[in-house]
Design a protein around this motif. Sequence first.
Motif, PDB file in Angstrom:
ATOM      1  N   LEU A  12      13.183 -26.836 -21.397  1.00 55.21           N
ATOM      2  CA  LEU A  12      13.254 -25.483 -21.955  1.00 55.21           C
ATOM      3  C   LEU A  12      14.434 -25.341 -22.910  1.00 55.21           C
ATOM      4  O   LEU A  12      14.336 -24.733 -23.973  1.00 55.21           O
ATOM      5  CB  LEU A  12      13.378 -24.448 -20.830  1.00 55.21           C
TER       6      LEU A  12
ATOM      7  N   LEU B 275      15.187 -18.391 -27.449  1.00 55.19           N
ATOM      8  CA  LEU B 275      16.013 -18.502 -26.252  1.00 55.19           C
ATOM      9  C   LEU B 275      17.348 -17.827 -26.538  1.00 55.19           C
ATOM     10  O   LEU B 275      18.075 -18.251 -27.437  1.00 55.19           O
ATOM     11  CB  LEU B 275      16.223 -19.981 -25.898  1.00 55.19           C
TER      12      LEU B 275
ATOM     13  N   CYS C 207      20.498 -16.630 -21.824  1.00 48.70           N
ATOM     14  CA  CYS C 207      19.485 -17.372 -21.074  1.00 48.70           C
ATOM     15  C   CYS C 207      19.796 -18.863 -21.094  1.00 48.70           C
ATOM     16  O   CYS C 207      19.706 -19.539 -20.065  1.00 48.70           O
ATOM     17  CB  CYS C 207      18.102 -17.099 -21.658  1.00 48.70           C
ATOM     18  N   GLU C 208      20.172 -19.375 -22.256  1.00 49.45           N
ATOM     19  CA  GLU C 208      20.543 -20.779 -22.372  1.00 49.45           C
ATOM     20  C   GLU C 208      21.687 -21.108 -21.413  1.00 49.45           C
ATOM     21  O   GLU C 208      21.654 -22.121 -20.704  1.00 49.45           O
ATOM     22  CB  GLU C 208      20.968 -21.079 -23.806  1.00 49.45           C
TER      23      GLU C 208
END
Length: 211
Positions: free
Chosen positions: A54, A64, A68-69
């Motif tokens: 991901l 992204l 979130c990363e």
Amino acid sequence: MSQQGKFIVIEGIEGAGKSSAIAVVENTLRDAHIDYIKTREPGGTPLAESLRSLVKSPDLDETLTPECELLLMYASRSQLLHNVIKPALQDGRWVIGDRHDLSSRAYQGGGREIDDKILESLADITLQGFTPDLTFYLDIDPEIGLQRAANRGELDRIEQEKIEFFYRVRDKYLSFANQDEKIVIIDASQPMTVVHEQIEQRLRQYLRDNG
């Protein structure tokens, strides 16, 4: 009961030569008859490898976010630490890590410009004070490193960032490395043979001091 193993980490931006540096560490440990395993971040467990895909994929259907990363990185790190690294160390094996928490401090803290206090909080939750025994940071100008990375083939999502991103990453790496005696800075712009000799020498010295 076997003696606790050691955690040795290789850090650096893309194209710094981490893979060949890891091979040098492997050869040195083998020569010293030390049992070891290798890990990588993000990744290293089935779940963590899924999270890696991901984070790295340039073909995601949605953007992204930096937050979130960051959370994916620490989720992956938590899985690897508790399911692989700590059990191996407790069994007396050494662990060679292709990246660890310093990468998040550099890439998400420096590159993404996320506040250091946020990273500190996540590290406190997931790592609970755990740190590598020795880290080799391979320092190189991003222009050179990224050209090397491009020569290897297709770039992943993070490798496609603008050059300014990687200069912030490098600055953060150096900021941490210059304050931590357990981080060895290696000039990765030198000939590869010199880089490898310096890594081997420093690791052999570490083995003598901690034998």
